[in-house]
Write a protein that holds these residues in place. Sequence first.
Motif, mmCIF file in Angstrom:
data_model
loop_
_atom_site.group_PDB
_atom_site.id
_atom_site.type_symbol
_atom_site.label_atom_id
_atom_site.label_comp_id
_atom_site.label_asym_id
_atom_site.label_seq_id
_atom_site.Cartn_x
_atom_site.Cartn_y
_atom_site.Cartn_z
ATOM 1 N N ALA A 68 1.966 4.276 -10.304
ATOM 2 C CA ALA A 68 2.499 4.869 -9.065
ATOM 3 C C ALA A 68 1.473 4.673 -7.957
ATOM 4 N N LEU A 69 1.854 3.879 -6.971
ATOM 5 C CA LEU A 69 0.920 3.467 -5.923
ATOM 6 C C LEU A 69 1.221 4.207 -4.629
ATOM 7 N N THR A 70 0.189 4.821 -4.038
ATOM 8 C CA THR A 70 0.311 5.497 -2.740
ATOM 9 C C THR A 70 -0.693 4.882 -1.773
ATOM 10 N N VAL A 71 -0.188 4.373 -0.634
ATOM 11 C CA VAL A 71 -1.065 3.745 0.372
ATOM 12 C C VAL A 71 -0.794 4.399 1.723
ATOM 13 N N GLU A 72 -1.849 4.835 2.402
ATOM 14 C CA GLU A 72 -1.728 5.407 3.745
ATOM 15 C C GLU A 72 -2.864 4.864 4.606
ATOM 16 N N ALA A 73 -2.501 4.222 5.713
ATOM 17 C CA ALA A 73 -3.505 3.696 6.658
ATOM 18 C C ALA A 73 -2.914 3.767 8.055
ATOM 19 N N ARG A 74 -3.640 4.351 8.996
ATOM 20 C CA ARG A 74 -3.115 4.484 10.357
ATOM 21 C C ARG A 74 -4.258 4.724 11.351
ATOM 22 N N GLY B 39 -12.086 -5.438 3.946
ATOM 23 C CA GLY B 39 -11.059 -6.013 3.074
ATOM 24 C C GLY B 39 -11.612 -6.385 1.714
ATOM 25 N N LEU B 40 -12.823 -6.930 1.699
ATOM 26 C CA LEU B 40 -13.461 -7.268 0.419
ATOM 27 C C LEU B 40 -13.747 -6.018 -0.396
ATOM 28 N N VAL B 41 -14.160 -4.937 0.283
ATOM 29 C CA VAL B 41 -14.424 -3.672 -0.414
ATOM 30 C C VAL B 41 -13.142 -3.161 -1.069
ATOM 31 N N ILE B 42 -12.047 -3.127 -0.281
ATOM 32 C CA ILE B 42 -10.771 -2.639 -0.831
ATOM 33 C C ILE B 42 -10.327 -3.523 -1.989
ATOM 34 N N ASN B 43 -10.495 -4.837 -1.836
ATOM 35 C CA ASN B 43 -10.106 -5.764 -2.899
ATOM 36 C C ASN B 43 -10.840 -5.441 -4.195
ATOM 37 N N GLU B 44 -12.167 -5.205 -4.112
ATOM 38 C CA GLU B 44 -12.954 -4.929 -5.319
ATOM 39 C C GLU B 44 -12.547 -3.611 -5.956
ATOM 40 N N PRO C 72 -2.017 -1.853 3.684
ATOM 41 C CA PRO C 72 -0.876 -1.859 2.761
ATOM 42 C C PRO C 72 -0.538 -3.256 2.248
ATOM 43 N N ALA C 73 -0.608 -4.260 3.124
ATOM 44 C CA ALA C 73 -0.289 -5.626 2.701
ATOM 45 C C ALA C 73 -1.273 -6.122 1.650
ATOM 46 N N LEU C 74 -2.566 -5.827 1.822
ATOM 47 C CA LEU C 74 -3.581 -6.269 0.871
ATOM 48 C C LEU C 74 -3.393 -5.580 -0.477
ATOM 49 N N VAL C 75 -3.185 -4.261 -0.458
ATOM 50 C CA VAL C 75 -3.031 -3.524 -1.717
ATOM 51 C C VAL C 75 -1.783 -3.985 -2.463
ATOM 52 N N GLN C 76 -0.675 -4.201 -1.722
ATOM 53 C CA GLN C 76 0.551 -4.659 -2.370
ATOM 54 C C GLN C 76 0.359 -6.042 -2.995
ATOM 55 N N ARG C 77 -0.410 -6.915 -2.332
ATOM 56 C CA ARG C 77 -0.646 -8.248 -2.885
ATOM 57 C C ARG C 77 -1.428 -8.156 -4.193
ATOM 58 N N ILE C 78 -2.446 -7.295 -4.239
ATOM 59 C CA ILE C 78 -3.232 -7.136 -5.475
ATOM 60 C C ILE C 78 -2.366 -6.523 -6.571
ATOM 61 N N ARG D 192 -10.851 -12.439 -3.637
ATOM 62 C CA ARG D 192 -11.722 -12.090 -2.512
ATOM 63 C C ARG D 192 -11.449 -12.996 -1.298
ATOM 64 N N ILE D 193 -11.277 -14.292 -1.596
ATOM 65 C CA ILE D 193 -10.987 -15.221 -0.493
ATOM 66 C C ILE D 193 -9.626 -14.913 0.119
ATOM 67 N N LEU D 194 -8.646 -14.549 -0.708
ATOM 68 C CA LEU D 194 -7.326 -14.191 -0.187
ATOM 69 C C LEU D 194 -7.388 -12.963 0.709
ATOM 70 N N SER D 195 -8.255 -11.992 0.356
ATOM 71 C CA SER D 195 -8.389 -10.808 1.217
ATOM 72 C C SER D 195 -8.914 -11.191 2.594
#
Length: 612
Positions: free
Chosen positions: A504-510, A523-528, A486-492, A459-462
Amino acid sequence: MVGYSTTLHDAANHRHGLVRIADAQISSHLRMVDNVLLEIREGVKSSPHDLSRLNERLKELKELFPFIYSMSFLDARGVAVLSTNKDAVGLDFSSRSYFQALSADSGDMFYVSEPVIAPRDLTILVTSRPVRADDGSFLGLVNITLLPDFFAQAMAVSVSTKGGAVLLAGKDGIVRMRQPFPDPLIGVSVSGLPAVEAFLSSGERVGEFRVVSGLDDRERFVSCMALDYPPNLVLAVSETTEAVLAGWRLEAFGNALFSMAGLALVLSLAFLAARSLDRSHRAERARLHQNALFSTLLRNLPVETWARDQAGRIIFQSESCIKVWGDLRGLPFDAAGLPEPTLRRWEANNSRAYAGETFTAQEDQILPDGAKRQVQTILGPLTDADGSSIGILGINIDITEASRTEEALLRSLREKEVMLREIHHRVKNNLQIILSLLNLQEETERHGDKPELPRVRDRILSMSLVHEHLYRSDDLSSVDMGLYVPALVQRIASAYRTSEGNVALTVEARDVRLTIERAIPLGLVINELVTNAFKYAFAGGRSGRLEVSLLPAGEGLAVLLVADDGPGMPPDAGNGGSLGLLLVCSLADQLGGEMSMDSASGTRCTITLRTH
């Protein structure tokens, strides 16, 4: 006794001083005339088919300059189609030397003709500039005809001895003007003299020779100089041999008389008279040389310097001032054609200086080309040797770049102060979030759950990742979620793929940007949600698909989706037993979002949130 060579040397220095003074005066006068020619030419080129307005402007200019005989425009045939002299309109001037010279030349020469006899036996000189189309084709000439008085005063100051003369000629050898002015000078040339021809063809700026003049058949010492403006004219100051050697001969004669005892008294008187005359000439030459030097220094000052007389006319401009404002010498204050705001400000400042005040002021100026700048102006009264006011003197110092630099430094300082306050505020808020996370974790462990410090770390890293993207960005006010998510999801994913199966990971954000206050909670929500997917949906090495997206959903809204194809949420997930889900619900409310969970086929969490 003063030697023969010393006498010649002193006389040459005297003439050189005189020719420099005449050069400064005549070049200044001709530059003023050329500025008027350029204005007429621009009027012809801007409205070639409607010259009525230009004709009115010509009449105004003629009233301002009494030494101008007439102004006109000749077409490509040499026919006068416009002139302040009504009798000249329609006449053919194609045979005139100035028309033939400029129509045959492809350049943009400022031409001064030889003397011409006008109606009523009036002698005039014609100054001309060619008019050309954009493709360089010849359209005609603009002319200003000058009366001899235009040159008379400037040249007369350089006639210092009896028999002395000042002559203005072209590089073609044809005489333009001479002072004293013999009648006539039409077609007179000085090219027949070998020494003169050698100088005209040498390209040298100055010359000195001894010749018999073809104008009055008298032997003369001559000092020549090519004009500063235009350089195709040559100025010559001459003295007769008799005048130059008169003092030396008188002194020599006095010494001869000294050997005659009976004429001793006559000798003494003649000798004293000669010495007195010589000292007077030396003092006069020194004064003229000093004046010429002072005039040159003023003209070449690196700052804009100018002076006005009591009537408001410009009587002096330095070269740097002419480059900025154009040549305004001889023009009245309100006839310079300058921008109205600049004229009003000048009028106010000039009034203070005319009243005797010396002061410094900073002001904005609009230049003739429309450009704006800041200057420091120093103004004060101009007085003569008796202390009587004869006008005002001003200096302009361009401080535009210095002001811009100062303003940029102050703006940068203010931005850094605001940024520093913002950093303190953000750090305080982030520490408060970390403290709340630790309190929640402590409360969960108190009720028997296993310690989960790695989850706290994630959580702190996010949160730290938000700051990393922020300081790498040019925009410190918001985070580009298209890069952050994408960077946060790839780190997790990297942390869990060492122990979990193939996911199989699919990430789309724009097209979503959030302030740091909204980016950290999201970011904390996505992390959880992503951590829960790896922990529960793909437990035991199970393979599957994980989809994460953050997309705009209309004005001020965005939709976050985290979906997996795992077995679904545990039965007690919605009863508040999980710190992670409690945190997600709390943060979704903080973001003003609406959250929905669907476990019919895997786990699908959708949150619609406000972006600001």
